[in-house]
Design an enzyme around this catalytic site. Structure first.
Site, mmCIF file in Angstrom:
data_model
loop_
_atom_site.group_PDB
_atom_site.id
_atom_site.type_symbol
_atom_site.label_atom_id
_atom_site.label_comp_id
_atom_site.label_asym_id
_atom_site.label_seq_id
_atom_site.Cartn_x
_atom_site.Cartn_y
_atom_site.Cartn_z
ATOM 1 N N TRP A 144 107.610 86.515 85.862
ATOM 2 C CA TRP A 144 108.298 87.794 85.637
ATOM 3 C C TRP A 144 108.896 87.824 84.227
ATOM 4 O O TRP A 144 108.906 88.862 83.570
ATOM 5 C CB TRP A 144 109.418 87.959 86.680
ATOM 6 C CG TRP A 144 110.236 89.202 86.493
ATOM 7 C CD1 TRP A 144 110.001 90.432 87.031
ATOM 8 C CD2 TRP A 144 111.440 89.341 85.715
ATOM 9 N NE1 TRP A 144 110.963 91.329 86.644
ATOM 10 C CE2 TRP A 144 111.864 90.678 85.826
ATOM 11 C CE3 TRP A 144 112.197 88.474 84.929
ATOM 12 C CZ2 TRP A 144 113.000 91.156 85.191
ATOM 13 C CZ3 TRP A 144 113.322 88.957 84.295
ATOM 14 C CH2 TRP A 144 113.717 90.280 84.421
ATOM 15 N N HIS A 145 109.372 86.660 83.768
ATOM 16 C CA HIS A 145 110.038 86.629 82.468
ATOM 17 C C HIS A 145 109.088 86.871 81.306
ATOM 18 O O HIS A 145 109.504 87.358 80.258
ATOM 19 C CB HIS A 145 110.774 85.301 82.265
ATOM 20 C CG HIS A 145 112.065 85.255 83.001
ATOM 21 N ND1 HIS A 145 112.148 84.874 84.315
ATOM 22 C CD2 HIS A 145 113.322 85.567 82.623
ATOM 23 C CE1 HIS A 145 113.408 84.956 84.711
ATOM 24 N NE2 HIS A 145 114.133 85.373 83.704
ATOM 25 N N GLY A 146 107.843 86.517 81.463
ATOM 26 C CA GLY A 146 106.949 86.768 80.342
ATOM 27 C C GLY A 146 105.569 86.215 80.550
ATOM 28 O O GLY A 146 105.345 85.338 81.399
#
Lengths: 307, 475
Positions: B325-327
């Site tokens: 989700w973060h990247g």
């Protein structure tokens, strides 16, 4: 709600008042601006007219012998140079506004100036100048004024910090100037400059887009000077040979095309051997200064004779 | 628009004044104002991407209504999948498209194929992961019949785009935030003051702490091969405080700003560096995301009410998904994996819920054992942060390898007393306010001095450290 708004307003007033108090009460000399103070005095308090006032970035301060110029031209010559970090618009407006009838204002921009498109520049150097001489605030643009006000808390802390340092007898090395405004402290020092692998042109982080804002600032200064019965000229800075780039020729030519600004001399006259460079591509050694001044004198005399 | 910008300093009082002075008691117009202000706030970054938010809003608004009206379970499921496909499809395209292509090319090359697939020059819309998850929670909750669909498009649009938390959270649940758009908002002096206190403390963490650390972190991480061990350790420590100051600072400002408008957002950080184990850390760090994954991924997978093997699988899934989700980078996935590996032993020993209270709850200072617990948790969290911050997995491993490379020939850098003192100040203040959301002084004189000093510091450092984007904007 009223109570909340009232407290926010009181806080705003208290915060501004404290910062204003620091602004007016701290010892400004510790900011290392004595040189600027003296330079301001050169043009503001000099009673003479028919003076030649030369200004620009540190290139002017470090690479010119105003004493020699004064002697050869038989007129009062003052070196009122600041630094590249000082906004050119403010410097031009300030000096042009202080000219008298018969004065000559010779402005020597560094090549960097032609590419500075930031109209709202508010460097530390410029902030310090405003601290040193609050009346200059009026010469700033609106955005610069707002920008300056947001920086007041920081400058206050810096100034307070410097004051404390002074209290504990901390001494800083300050550059000295002669009575005409040339920096003289480096004259007896060893050269420290090491040439860079890339030219000054490539060193710019900007996009090499010529600054229309700079052109307008020059034209405005010329207008102010002429309205006071003074004349306004521009010439080229001295630069280390290895840092010069032929691309400047076309760019500068393009910059002055179709403008009524009066240029003196040629770029190539002021390209100096790296041996004559002191601590920066725009700063010359004692011998370099002498040579540069002689070249400039020739160009000025030629212009005056033509006139 | 950044919270720490002049533009926001002008924007906030204007919206605040219109909201309370012009439109007081007119809830409909207040909602319209919030919606317009939110679009202006977002459009300041790039107005073209407003269309994405509006598109997402219309889809989820319509899907929710259709789902509610559907008579059969299969139809309801169809609408849920439609919402998931649109929202996750947009996220996948804007955030992960190039990552998938690059990974595919790498994979095909590793097995001897020469794939000629080019990536696209895609700009990642700010906050897309946050508002996508927020709207997803809405449709999932409708599907689960936990909430009723919103019939007023203005309220729903304002809920999706609510400017204080639009670009970096907290990721709100519809069940908490949406009803607040229907309630009459009255100005509360107490809430407004606590909002201002949170904004100031959030700005302090962001501008003074995070941005000061950022200067050194960027240099150290970009040139880690030339620095000695102590510098690399310092770089990792500075990054731990940078990311905490940056992200929790943003959350504090968001919650504070929302309070000024009479809204209550969920807590996103509860002093996570005072955690005694990794499970406690994850109950205190980015709470809105952790609980999102718990409610919408972990529990549907069976959560902890399944056999041990599945429990471990579920933990890995939520940590890996959280990392992703973060990247779109393997570094984030590895960071998630590391956290899962740190977490699993606690799960196996059934100790993952052993520290649910606040550390040293009834005493001023922690015991020696608690100091050991806090220190060891902080160290493993910081090791994981190295992967989070590094440009690539290789860079992260080299960074860690160089920490253990004890040589005197490398450069020392970054031991800046000023920043170390600032971090110490942060730790002390946070320790003594560890059960509160922000520092609150009872004595009015000290309180005013605190306000004046902290404002002076924020302005000082905002000029000193050039304005830096919030890290979480990129997610």
């Amino acid at each position: 709600m009223k109570q909340f708004i009232k407290k926010i307003i009181i806080f705003g007033i208290a915060f501004s008042a404290i910062n204003a108090l620091i602004f007016v009460s701290l010892q400004r000399e510790s900011f290392g601006l004595m040189i600027e103070n003296k330079k301001n005095e050169l043009i503001e308090n000099s009673g003479n007219s028919n003076r030649m006032v030369i200004s620009g970035g540190s290139n002017v301060g470090y690479s010119l012998d105003s004493e020699l110029m004064s002697e050869k031209l038989n007129m009062e010559v003052f070196n009122v140079s600041f630094s590249i970090s000082h906004d050119y618009e403010l410097v031009l407006n300030y000096i042009a506004s202080n000219l008298k009838k018969g004065d000559t204002f010779l402005y020597i921009p560094e090549y960097d100036n032609y590419y500075i498109n930031n109209e709202n520049m508010m460097s530390h150097a410029l902030c310090m100048t405003i601290y040193n001489k609050p009346s200059l605030f009026t010469h700033l643009s609106w955005t610069q004024k707002i920008n300056f006000l947001t920086k007041v808390p920081k400058m206050n802390i810096l100034l307070g910090y410097k004051n404390v340092k002074q209290l504990i007898a901390f001494k800083e090395n300050k550059a000295e100037i002669n009575k005409r405004g040339d920096y003289i402290s480096p004259l007896n020092q060893q050269k420290t400059w090491k040439k860079s692998a890339i030219t000054r042109y490539e060193k710019y982080t900007y996009d090499h887009k010529l600054s229309n804002h700079f052109k307008k600032a020059l034209q405005n200064a010329q207008k102010i000077a002429e309205s006071k019965g003074a004349s306004f000229y521009i010439t080229y800075p001295s630069i280390a040979a290895s840092q010069y780039d032929v691309r400047f020729v076309e760019d500068v030519k393009e910059f002055y095309k179709n403008s009524d600004l009066k240029l003196i001399g040629k770029q190539e006259t002021y390209i100096f051997s790296d041996d004559l460079v002191f601590d920066h591509p725009y700063h010359l050694t004692k011998e370099g200064r002498k040579q540069r001044t002689e070249f400039l004198l020739k160009d000025i005399q030629k212009e005056l004779i033509q006139k | 628009m950044l919270f720490n910008s002049i533009a926001f300093l002008i924007f906030l009082p204007i919206v605040f004044s219109c909201y309370w002075f012009l439109l007081q008691k007119k809830i409909k117009y207040q909602n319209i104002l919030i919606l317009v202000a939110s679009y202006v706030f977002y459009g300041f970054w790039d107005w073209r991407f407003l269309s994405l938010i509006i598109f997402s809003t219309i889809i989820d608004y319509s899907v929710a209504k259709a789902m509610h009206a559907a008579t059969t379970q299969s139809k309801r499921k169809y609408f849920l999948y439609l919402s998931l496909a649109v929202n996750l499809g947009l996220l996948a395209f804007f955030k992960y498209f190039n990552f998938f292509i690059e990974s595919l090319v790498d994979l095909s090359q590793s097995i001897g194929f020469q794939a000629n697939i080019t990536t696209l020059n895609i700009i990642l819309p700010v906050g897309i992961s946050f508002y996508t998850f927020q709207t997803l929670s809405y449709t999932i909750d409708i599907y689960r019949k936990k909430i009723e669909p919103e019939t007023d498009i203005i309220k729903f649009s304002a809920f999706v785009a609510f400017f204080p938390q639009l670009v970096a959270g907290p990721i709100e649940r519809a069940s908490n935030l949406l009803p607040q758009f229907s309630k009459q908002r009255t100005f509360s002096y107490k809430n407004a003051v606590s909002g201002i206190q949170l904004i100031l403390w959030g700005l302090f963490k962001k501008v003074v702490i995070a941005d000061s650390c950022a200067t050194y972190v960027n240099v150290i991480f970009e040139n880690s091969e030339i620095y000695n061990s102590s510098t690399l350790i310092l770089g990792a420590l500075f990054f731990a405080f940078q990311i905490y100051g940056d992200f929790s600072g943003y959350s504090d400002i968001a919650i504070g700003v929302a309070r000024l408008f009479g809204f209550d957002l969920m807590t996103n950080f509860k002093k996570p560096y005072f955690s005694r184990d990794i499970a406690e850390f994850w109950r205190r760090w980015h709470i809105s995301l952790s609980t999102w994954f718990r409610d919408y991924v972990y529990i549907p997978l069976g959560g902890s009410k399944v056999n041990l093997g599945k429990k471990i699988r579920n933990v890995f899934i939520i940590f890996l998904v959280s990392g992703f989700w973060h990247g779109a980078n393997w570094t984030f996935i590895f960071w998630g994996l590391l956290n899962a590996l740190f977490f699993i032993p606690l799960l196996l020993l059934n100790k993952n819920r052993s520290n649910t209270n606040t550390v040293a709850e009834n005493s001023i200072l922690p015991s020696l054992y608690e100091i050991y617990q806090l220190g060891s948790t902080f160290i493993i969290v910081t090791i994981a942060w190295i992967f989070f911050r590094a440009e690539s997995l290789t860079a992260a491993f080299v960074y860690i390898q160089n920490i253990f490379n004890w040589t005197t020939s490398k450069t020392m850098y970054g031991w800046n007393l000023e920043i170390i003192l600032l971090i110490t100040l942060l730790i002390i203040v946070e320790w003594f306010t560890r059960t509160k959301e922000a520092p609150q002084l009872q004595n009015p004189y000290f309180r005013w001095i605190y306000y004046l000093v902290i404002t002076q510091l924020i302005l000082f450092y905002s000029v000193k450290n050039s304005v830096v984007d919030f890290i979480y904007f990129q997610f």
